[in-house]
Design a protein around this motif. Structure first.
Motif, PDB file in Angstrom:
ATOM      1  N   LYS A   1      14.878  11.801 -79.396  1.00 35.95           N
ATOM      2  CA  LYS A   1      15.386  12.484 -78.209  1.00 35.95           C
ATOM      3  C   LYS A   1      15.231  11.624 -76.954  1.00 35.95           C
ATOM      4  N   TYR A   2      16.195  11.822 -76.037  1.00 36.42           N
ATOM      5  CA  TYR A   2      16.211  11.111 -74.754  1.00 36.42           C
ATOM      6  C   TYR A   2      16.720  12.066 -73.681  1.00 36.42           C
ATOM      7  N   LEU A   3      16.142  11.977 -72.489  1.00 35.93           N
ATOM      8  CA  LEU A   3      16.665  12.709 -71.338  1.00 35.93           C
ATOM      9  C   LEU A   3      17.511  11.748 -70.508  1.00 35.93           C
ATOM     10  N   LEU A   4      18.765  12.138 -70.251  1.00 32.28           N
ATOM     11  CA  LEU A   4      19.713  11.262 -69.582  1.00 32.28           C
ATOM     12  C   LEU A   4      20.182  11.841 -68.255  1.00 32.28           C
ATOM     13  N   GLY A   5      20.444  10.950 -67.309  1.00 29.92           N
ATOM     14  CA  GLY A   5      21.192  11.322 -66.133  1.00 29.92           C
ATOM     15  C   GLY A   5      22.672  11.091 -66.386  1.00 29.92           C
ATOM     16  N   ALA A   6      23.507  11.416 -65.411  1.00 29.24           N
ATOM     17  CA  ALA A   6      24.956  11.305 -65.590  1.00 29.24           C
ATOM     18  C   ALA A   6      25.373   9.857 -65.861  1.00 29.24           C
ATOM     19  N   ARG A   7      24.757   8.905 -65.173  1.00 30.33           N
ATOM     20  CA  ARG A   7      25.113   7.483 -65.354  1.00 30.33           C
ATOM     21  C   ARG A   7      24.782   7.014 -66.757  1.00 30.33           C
TER      22      ARG A   7
ATOM     23  N   PRO B   1      15.893  19.730 -65.966  1.00 27.06           N
ATOM     24  CA  PRO B   1      16.124  19.425 -64.555  1.00 27.06           C
ATOM     25  C   PRO B   1      17.615  19.349 -64.262  1.00 27.06           C
ATOM     26  N   GLU B   2      18.001  19.676 -63.059  1.00 30.96           N
ATOM     27  CA  GLU B   2      19.411  19.682 -62.691  1.00 30.96           C
ATOM     28  C   GLU B   2      20.032  18.306 -62.919  1.00 30.96           C
ATOM     29  N   GLY B   3      21.205  18.297 -63.540  1.00 31.81           N
ATOM     30  CA  GLY B   3      21.920  17.054 -63.772  1.00 31.81           C
ATOM     31  C   GLY B   3      21.488  16.286 -65.006  1.00 31.81           C
ATOM     32  N   CYS B   4      20.554  16.823 -65.783  1.00 33.74           N
ATOM     33  CA  CYS B   4      20.042  16.131 -66.960  1.00 33.74           C
ATOM     34  C   CYS B   4      20.736  16.602 -68.233  1.00 33.74           C
ATOM     35  N   THR B   5      20.798  15.706 -69.196  1.00 35.09           N
ATOM     36  CA  THR B   5      21.329  15.980 -70.531  1.00 35.09           C
ATOM     37  C   THR B   5      20.293  15.571 -71.558  1.00 35.09           C
ATOM     38  N   LEU B   6      20.110  16.398 -72.572  1.00 35.49           N
ATOM     39  CA  LEU B   6      19.235  16.038 -73.684  1.00 35.49           C
ATOM     40  C   LEU B   6      20.089  15.431 -74.792  1.00 35.49           C
ATOM     41  N   MET B   7      19.842  14.155 -75.103  1.00 35.20           N
ATOM     42  CA  MET B   7      20.540  13.485 -76.192  1.00 35.20           C
ATOM     43  C   MET B   7      19.622  13.418 -77.405  1.00 35.20           C
ATOM     44  N   GLU B   8      20.171  13.756 -78.577  1.00 39.64           N
ATOM     45  CA  GLU B   8      19.420  13.643 -79.826  1.00 39.64           C
ATOM     46  C   GLU B   8      20.178  12.723 -80.774  1.00 39.64           C
ATOM     47  N   LEU B   9      19.473  11.761 -81.312  1.00 44.49           N
ATOM     48  CA  LEU B   9      20.007  10.878 -82.349  1.00 44.49           C
ATOM     49  C   LEU B   9      19.476  11.371 -83.677  1.00 44.49           C
ATOM     50  N   LYS B  10      20.373  11.642 -84.597  1.00 45.00           N
ATOM     51  CA  LYS B  10      19.991  12.188 -85.901  1.00 45.00           C
ATOM     52  C   LYS B  10      20.365  11.151 -86.954  1.00 45.00           C
ATOM     53  N   THR B  11      19.350  10.578 -87.588  1.00 46.62           N
ATOM     54  CA  THR B  11      19.592   9.439 -88.451  1.00 46.62           C
ATOM     55  C   THR B  11      18.685   9.462 -89.679  1.00 46.62           C
ATOM     56  N   PRO B  12      19.178   8.983 -90.831  1.00 41.07           N
ATOM     57  CA  PRO B  12      18.310   8.861 -92.004  1.00 41.07           C
ATOM     58  C   PRO B  12      17.426   7.622 -91.950  1.00 41.07           C
TER      59      PRO B  12
END
Length: 239
Positions: A13-19, A185-196
């Motif tokens: 998991k990673y927390l991302l901003g718009a950029r 937090p406002e403007g944040c996206t949670l990205m999840e990488l799902k991998t074997p």
């Protein structure tokens, strides 16, 4: 109708901003496409004991932890399919066991504390879990808007972006409207990488270039830490 699924993978998991999100989307575009679900609003009902034993244990970061939820990928009517999921994590590897049932049958089983209306190894695992932690009750409704991507070459690597993550401790219908307390937090996206296994080189390159680092973020755990623990003391929270 009954369908059975089992999965085994790492979830990073990673927390991302718009950029950062835009940079990753650009890097993904030659290799990935929206999966069969595409852009959806996911609804989840999490189950726990009255003392929140499951999530309190999970937040201690043990080698092994588990949780139980019912999930839908759309506002669910009584005959619509929903997923009863038992999710386990052992030494960073995520194991997901789930069965698919009509919404009415799944919720009735939990509401009346009766066995799921099907027989399978995974259903038996879910029933053992329910018996071991009995009594269980719905403790959190978690919803979020998800974009889900898969590899165009058919390999087993997926990326999801979750936004507008909301939580509430009432109105547990999978057909209900979306509302609750925001967990990001406002403007944040949670990205999840799902991998074997490992990550594609093109992805590790963009993560390095933009200094994007792995984070520990549990939606249910964050909901408990921010809001749900209040209900142990007889409180509540609202949107």
């Amino acid at each position: 109708m009954a369908c059975i699924t089992t999965m085994q993978r790492y979830e990073i998991k990673y927390l991302l901003g718009a950029r950062e999100k835009e940079a990753i989307l650009q890097a993904m575009s030659p290799y990935m496409e929206l999966d069969e679900y595409g852009r959806t609003t996911i609804r989840n009902v999490y189950f726990d004991t009255d003392s929140f034993r499951l999530i309190r244990r999970s937040l201690e970061k043990p080698a092994y932890k588990e949780k139980l939820r019912i999930r839908s990928y759309q506002p669910a009517c009584p005959d619509d399919p929903v997923f009863v999921e038992l999710k386990k994590k052992y030494q960073s590897v995520v194991y997901k066991r789930r069965v698919v049932l009509p919404e009415q049958e799944a919720l009735q089983s939990f509401r009346e504390n009766t066995p799921l209306p099907l027989q399978s190894q995974i259903a038996d695992e879910i029933e053992y879990f329910r018996s071991y932690y009995s009594p269980l009750r719905p403790t959190a409704f978690l919803s979020y808007e998800r974009e889900a991507f898969r590899m165009t070459d058919g390999s087993d690597f997926r990326v999801t972006f979750d936004e507008n993550i909301l939580c509430r401790n009432r109105d547990f219908s999978l057909g209900s409207e979306i509302y609750g307390v925001s967990l990001l937090p406002e403007g944040c996206t949670l990205m999840e990488l799902k991998t074997p296994g490992g990550l594609p080189l093109w992805l590790t390159s963009v993560l390095t270039r933009f200094h994007i680092y792995q984070t520990s973020f549990s939606k249910y755990g964050t909901a408990y830490q921010k809001f749900l623990y209040q209900s142990v003391r007889g409180g509540s929270f609202h949107d």
